[in-house]
Design a protein around this motif. Structure first.
Motif, PDB file in Angstrom:
ATOM      1  N   ALA A  34      -7.011   0.073   6.345  1.00 22.91           N
ATOM      2  CA  ALA A  34      -7.047   0.977   5.190  1.00 22.91           C
ATOM      3  C   ALA A  34      -8.310   0.696   4.371  1.00 22.91           C
ATOM      4  CB  ALA A  34      -5.806   0.796   4.326  1.00 22.91           C
ATOM      5  N   ARG A  35      -9.114   1.732   4.189  1.00 23.39           N
ATOM      6  CA  ARG A  35     -10.360   1.564   3.435  1.00 23.39           C
ATOM      7  C   ARG A  35     -10.102   1.598   1.924  1.00 23.39           C
ATOM      8  NH1 ARG A  35     -14.230   6.063   5.943  1.00 23.39           N
ATOM      9  NH2 ARG A  35     -12.269   7.229   5.795  1.00 23.39           N
ATOM     10  N   CYS A  36     -10.937   0.861   1.193  1.00 25.53           N
ATOM     11  CA  CYS A  36     -10.873   0.866  -0.267  1.00 25.53           C
ATOM     12  C   CYS A  36     -12.258   0.560  -0.817  1.00 25.53           C
ATOM     13  CB  CYS A  36      -9.841  -0.139  -0.791  1.00 25.53           C
ATOM     14  SG  CYS A  36     -10.272  -1.863  -0.514  1.00 25.53           S
ATOM     15  N   ARG A  37     -12.452   0.845  -2.065  1.00 27.59           N
ATOM     16  CA  ARG A  37     -13.736   0.602  -2.727  1.00 27.59           C
ATOM     17  C   ARG A  37     -13.475  -0.057  -4.087  1.00 27.59           C
ATOM     18  NH1 ARG A  37     -18.526   4.979  -3.109  1.00 27.59           N
ATOM     19  NH2 ARG A  37     -18.783   4.137  -0.990  1.00 27.59           N
ATOM     20  N   VAL A  38     -14.219  -1.118  -4.347  1.00 26.54           N
ATOM     21  CA  VAL A  38     -14.158  -1.819  -5.637  1.00 26.54           C
ATOM     22  C   VAL A  38     -15.386  -1.423  -6.442  1.00 26.54           C
ATOM     23  CG1 VAL A  38     -14.024  -4.048  -6.795  1.00 26.54           C
ATOM     24  CG2 VAL A  38     -12.920  -3.739  -4.574  1.00 26.54           C
ATOM     25  N   LEU A  39     -15.186  -0.984  -7.670  1.00 22.06           N
ATOM     26  CA  LEU A  39     -16.277  -0.605  -8.563  1.00 22.06           C
ATOM     27  C   LEU A  39     -16.173  -1.421  -9.846  1.00 22.06           C
ATOM     28  CD1 LEU A  39     -14.870   2.331  -7.384  1.00 22.06           C
ATOM     29  CD2 LEU A  39     -17.134   3.096  -8.107  1.00 22.06           C
ATOM     30  N   PHE A  40     -17.314  -1.897 -10.329  1.00 23.79           N
ATOM     31  CA  PHE A  40     -17.351  -2.640 -11.579  1.00 23.79           C
ATOM     32  C   PHE A  40     -18.742  -2.532 -12.178  1.00 23.79           C
ATOM     33  CE2 PHE A  40     -18.516  -5.551  -8.226  1.00 23.79           C
ATOM     34  CZ  PHE A  40     -19.573  -6.271  -8.732  1.00 23.79           C
ATOM     35  N   VAL A  54      -9.603 -10.297  -6.215  1.00 22.38           N
ATOM     36  CA  VAL A  54      -9.517  -8.959  -5.615  1.00 22.38           C
ATOM     37  C   VAL A  54     -10.036  -8.965  -4.184  1.00 22.38           C
ATOM     38  CG1 VAL A  54     -10.218  -6.543  -5.840  1.00 22.38           C
ATOM     39  CG2 VAL A  54      -9.773  -7.893  -7.895  1.00 22.38           C
ATOM     40  N   VAL A  55     -11.296  -9.356  -3.993  1.00 23.04           N
ATOM     41  CA  VAL A  55     -11.916  -9.237  -2.669  1.00 23.04           C
ATOM     42  C   VAL A  55     -11.253 -10.163  -1.656  1.00 23.04           C
ATOM     43  CG1 VAL A  55     -14.067  -9.494  -1.374  1.00 23.04           C
ATOM     44  CG2 VAL A  55     -14.103  -8.498  -3.669  1.00 23.04           C
ATOM     45  N   LYS A  56     -11.110 -11.443  -1.961  1.00 19.28           N
ATOM     46  CA  LYS A  56     -10.527 -12.384  -1.004  1.00 19.28           C
ATOM     47  C   LYS A  56      -9.084 -12.035  -0.633  1.00 19.28           C
ATOM     48  CE  LYS A  56     -13.427 -16.391  -2.042  1.00 19.28           C
ATOM     49  NZ  LYS A  56     -13.449 -17.787  -2.555  1.00 19.28           N
ATOM     50  N   PRO A  57      -8.204 -11.730  -1.610  1.00 18.06           N
ATOM     51  CA  PRO A  57      -6.836 -11.355  -1.226  1.00 18.06           C
ATOM     52  C   PRO A  57      -6.775 -10.090  -0.368  1.00 18.06           C
ATOM     53  CG  PRO A  57      -6.912 -11.956  -3.550  1.00 18.06           C
ATOM     54  CD  PRO A  57      -8.324 -11.884  -3.077  1.00 18.06           C
ATOM     55  N   LEU A  58      -7.645  -9.121  -0.635  1.00 17.48           N
ATOM     56  CA  LEU A  58      -7.623  -7.895   0.166  1.00 17.48           C
ATOM     57  C   LEU A  58      -8.093  -8.167   1.597  1.00 17.48           C
ATOM     58  CD1 LEU A  58      -9.000  -5.240  -2.345  1.00 17.48           C
ATOM     59  CD2 LEU A  58      -6.653  -5.532  -1.583  1.00 17.48           C
ATOM     60  N   LEU A  59      -9.152  -8.960   1.751  1.00 15.04           N
ATOM     61  CA  LEU A  59      -9.667  -9.253   3.089  1.00 15.04           C
ATOM     62  C   LEU A  59      -8.721 -10.134   3.906  1.00 15.04           C
ATOM     63  CD1 LEU A  59     -13.459  -9.880   2.325  1.00 15.04           C
ATOM     64  CD2 LEU A  59     -12.420  -7.861   3.363  1.00 15.04           C
ATOM     65  N   SER A  60      -7.959 -10.972   3.224  1.00 17.65           N
ATOM     66  CA  SER A  60      -7.067 -11.883   3.948  1.00 17.65           C
ATOM     67  C   SER A  60      -5.673 -11.305   4.164  1.00 17.65           C
ATOM     68  CB  SER A  60      -6.961 -13.207   3.181  1.00 17.65           C
ATOM     69  OG  SER A  60      -6.436 -13.000   1.875  1.00 17.65           O
ATOM     70  N   TRP A  61      -5.394 -10.122   3.615  1.00 18.36           N
ATOM     71  CA  TRP A  61      -4.068  -9.533   3.772  1.00 18.36           C
ATOM     72  C   TRP A  61      -3.861  -9.055   5.201  1.00 18.36           C
ATOM     73  CZ3 TRP A  61       0.537  -9.335   1.733  1.00 18.36           C
ATOM     74  CH2 TRP A  61       1.423  -8.325   2.102  1.00 18.36           C
ATOM     75  N   ARG A  62      -2.790  -9.488   5.842  1.00 20.96           N
ATOM     76  CA  ARG A  62      -2.488  -9.102   7.227  1.00 20.96           C
ATOM     77  C   ARG A  62      -1.108  -8.495   7.353  1.00 20.96           C
ATOM     78  NH1 ARG A  62      -7.014  -9.369   7.279  1.00 20.96           N
ATOM     79  NH2 ARG A  62      -8.459 -10.590   8.577  1.00 20.96           N
ATOM     80  N   GLY A  63      -0.455  -8.249   6.268  1.00 22.13           N
ATOM     81  CA  GLY A  63       0.879  -7.677   6.318  1.00 22.13           C
ATOM     82  C   GLY A  63       0.839  -6.172   6.556  1.00 22.13           C
ATOM     83  N   LEU A  79      -2.946  -8.657  -5.054  1.00 20.20           N
ATOM     84  CA  LEU A  79      -3.974  -8.978  -6.041  1.00 20.20           C
ATOM     85  C   LEU A  79      -3.511 -10.119  -6.947  1.00 20.20           C
ATOM     86  CD1 LEU A  79      -5.157  -5.390  -7.039  1.00 20.20           C
ATOM     87  CD2 LEU A  79      -6.121  -6.932  -5.322  1.00 20.20           C
ATOM     88  N   GLU A  80      -4.429 -11.037  -7.247  1.00 12.25           N
ATOM     89  CA  GLU A  80      -4.093 -12.232  -8.013  1.00 12.25           C
ATOM     90  C   GLU A  80      -4.613 -12.181  -9.457  1.00 12.25           C
ATOM     91  OE1 GLU A  80      -5.557 -15.544  -5.860  1.00 12.25           O
ATOM     92  OE2 GLU A  80      -4.358 -15.138  -4.050  1.00 12.25           O
ATOM     93  N   ALA A  81      -5.197 -11.076  -9.844  1.00 14.41           N
ATOM     94  CA  ALA A  81      -5.687 -10.951 -11.222  1.00 14.41           C
ATOM     95  C   ALA A  81      -4.506 -10.909 -12.187  1.00 14.41           C
ATOM     96  CB  ALA A  81      -6.538  -9.692 -11.369  1.00 14.41           C
ATOM     97  N   PRO A  82      -4.644 -11.460 -13.371  1.00 17.20           N
ATOM     98  CA  PRO A  82      -3.523 -11.478 -14.317  1.00 17.20           C
ATOM     99  C   PRO A  82      -3.166 -10.103 -14.872  1.00 17.20           C
ATOM    100  CG  PRO A  82      -5.493 -12.396 -15.329  1.00 17.20           C
ATOM    101  CD  PRO A  82      -5.815 -12.206 -13.881  1.00 17.20           C
ATOM    102  N   GLU A  83      -4.091  -9.157 -14.846  1.00 20.89           N
ATOM    103  CA  GLU A  83      -3.841  -7.826 -15.412  1.00 20.89           C
ATOM    104  C   GLU A  83      -4.242  -6.761 -14.395  1.00 20.89           C
ATOM    105  OE1 GLU A  83      -5.110  -5.012 -19.248  1.00 20.89           O
ATOM    106  OE2 GLU A  83      -6.003  -7.006 -18.963  1.00 20.89           O
TER     107      GLU A  83
END
Length: 473
Positions: A34-40, A54-63, A79-83
């Motif tokens: 599944a493709r996604c884009r992060v913008l900041f 954001v980036v590491k949890p998304l790349l390591s997700w295998r579920g 995602l591990e961000a607090p908000e």
């Protein structure tokens, strides 16, 4: 607004957010498919937080990824961000990016995830330059809104402290008050004025002050301001409402009364008798700065019999040597003093004080030697100018009030001065700040009150502990 097609949605976001040179993008694959884009926004968001949360949890997700509800899955389990929150509002997307949050676009979804990643540089908390004290806390407000709110909360650890976020001209502001202490009518009026204000932008708290003031063109201010958390917390304890503006180290307070010009936070960190003396000196300095030179001109021109013969002869001899009348001489010297003061304020600190002192000494001595000004007038103007600096918040008002009084003294003598002071007093008595009389909390207005008003009394005799940050909860 989003279609669910990744390429189309990326173009929609590009058209919505660009041109923005600080915008950064990163395309990823979730679970390898599944493709996604992060913008900041570079400089506003923390790249380290985005990489770790954001980036590491998304790349390591295998579920497995569900057919629907991918944003909810990522928000709750990946995602591990607090908000993290889901949003379908383009206006909220752009506002969040401007504030430093990250935006996560997911293929096949019509909503975006907003990830809290704000991190930008700001100066450290330090003592305000304009409100320094010899005793007491040394903290001062800074520019970020949330940092200022945390300084207030740390001072007022009360369950009744309320905070409400509003937006004025695209800038975040916060209304702060203590429930059960603040006047609800003042709070409602202040909230309504903020909602009616529609500026293009708000760059400082003074922009908001002029938008919410009762009379924006009035000489005397109707809204208070402070850069000290302890002073702001004390005003909240008194029942006032505070307005914290993002990007400004000044916090506004309303309502505001004339007495506050002569109060200082240091009055409440020193013994009451010392604070009482200092407050009386400030009050005396205000009246001396406004009336000293006009009264001198009135006595010289109309009432010389009030002085001794020896003094009259000395003053007449000094005045005789100058080519100008007393009122012209006074006006020129006052103008020169104000110009020197303004030049000292605008020059670098290393030479500003030297410029003001040396310039005043050289010009005063030169004017006397050249017989352009008389020595008594130079002394009186210098004393009037110095005492006008005691109450810094009334500095501009003193400058503007001296010249009309000077004209009235030239036209009517002491009767002209008295008439001018009566007009000033009548004007002050007619002013209201958010429905509160401008001269309230004065001894001659509230007879028999043991609250801290014009006179600083001992804490044990105060019904309400004004400017006491550790007051009742």
């Amino acid at each position: 607004m989003l279609t669910g097609s990744f390429e189309t949605d990326c173009r929609i976001l590009d058209n919505l957010l660009e041109p923005d040179a600080s915008l950064r993008k990163r395309d990823l694959l979730i679970g390898g498919r599944a493709r996604c884009r992060v913008l900041f926004s570079d400089g506003m968001a923390s790249q380290q937080l985005i990489a770790d949360s954001v980036v590491k949890p998304l790349l390591s997700w295998r579920g497995p990824l569900p057919e629907r509800g991918v944003p909810d899955l990522l928000r709750e389990s990946v995602l591990e961000a607090p908000e993290v929150k889901t949003s379908e509002s383009p206006r909220e997307w752009t506002a969040s990016l401007r504030c430093g949050d990250a935006l996560l676009l997911i293929e096949g979804e019509r909503s975006c995830l907003i990830v809290g990643a704000r991190s930008f540089a700001f100066r450290a908390v330090s003592e305000p330059e304009d409100e320094k004290v010899a005793r007491g806390p040394r903290e001062g407000f800074v520019e970020p809104l949330m940092v200022n709110l945390s300084l207030l909360r740390r001072r007022l650890q009360s369950r009744r402290l309320r905070t409400e976020l509003v937006t004025v001209g695209g800038t975040a502001c916060a209304l702060c008050w203590i429930e059960g202490t603040a006047d609800e009518s003042v709070l409602a009026e202040l909230r309504a004025r903020l909602e009616r204000a529609d500026p293009d932008a708000v760059l400082d708290a003074n922009h908001v002050l002029e938008l919410i003031a009762d009379a924006p063109f009035g000489l005397f201010r109707r809204v208070g301001s402070t850069a000290r958390p302890d002073a702001a917390a004390a005003k909240l304890l008194e029942g006032r409402v505070a307005v914290v503006v993002d990007g400004s180290p000044q916090v506004l307070t309303a309502p505001f009364v004339f007495l506050e010009h002569f109060q200082s936070p240091e009055d409440y960190y020193t013994p009451w008798h010392s604070a009482l003396t200092a407050r009386m000196l400030r009050l005396a300095g205000f009246f001396i700065a406004v009336t000293l030179v006009p009264v001198y001109v009135a006595v010289i021109n109309y009432h010389p019999g009030m002085l001794s013969t020896r003094m009259i002869c000395a003053l007449a001899l000094a005045q005789e040597a100058t080519p100008f009348s007393a009122v012209t001489e006074a006006a020129l010297l006052l103008l020169a003093f104000d110009l020197l003061r303004e030049a000292g304020m605008r020059t670098p600190a290393a030479i500003g004080q030297t410029l003001s002192i040396v310039g005043a000494l050289i010009l005063g001595q030169s004017a006397v030697e050249a017989q352009v000004a008389s020595p008594p007038m130079v002394v009186l103007v210098a004393l009037s100018g110095v005492t006008g600096l005691i109450v810094t918040e009334l500095r501009d008002q003193i400058v503007l009030l001296r010249f009309p009084l000077l004209v009235l003294a030239e036209l009517g003598g002491l009767w002209g001065c008295v008439m001018g002071l009566m007009l000033i007093g009548a004007r002050l008595a007619s002013i209201r700040s958010f429905g509160v009389d401008y001269l309230s909390s004065m001894p001659f207005v509230r007879q028999g009150s043991h609250e801290d008003s014009l006179l600083r009394v001992s804490m044990r005799f105060m019904k309400r502990r004004r400017f006491l940050a550790g007051g009742p909860r």
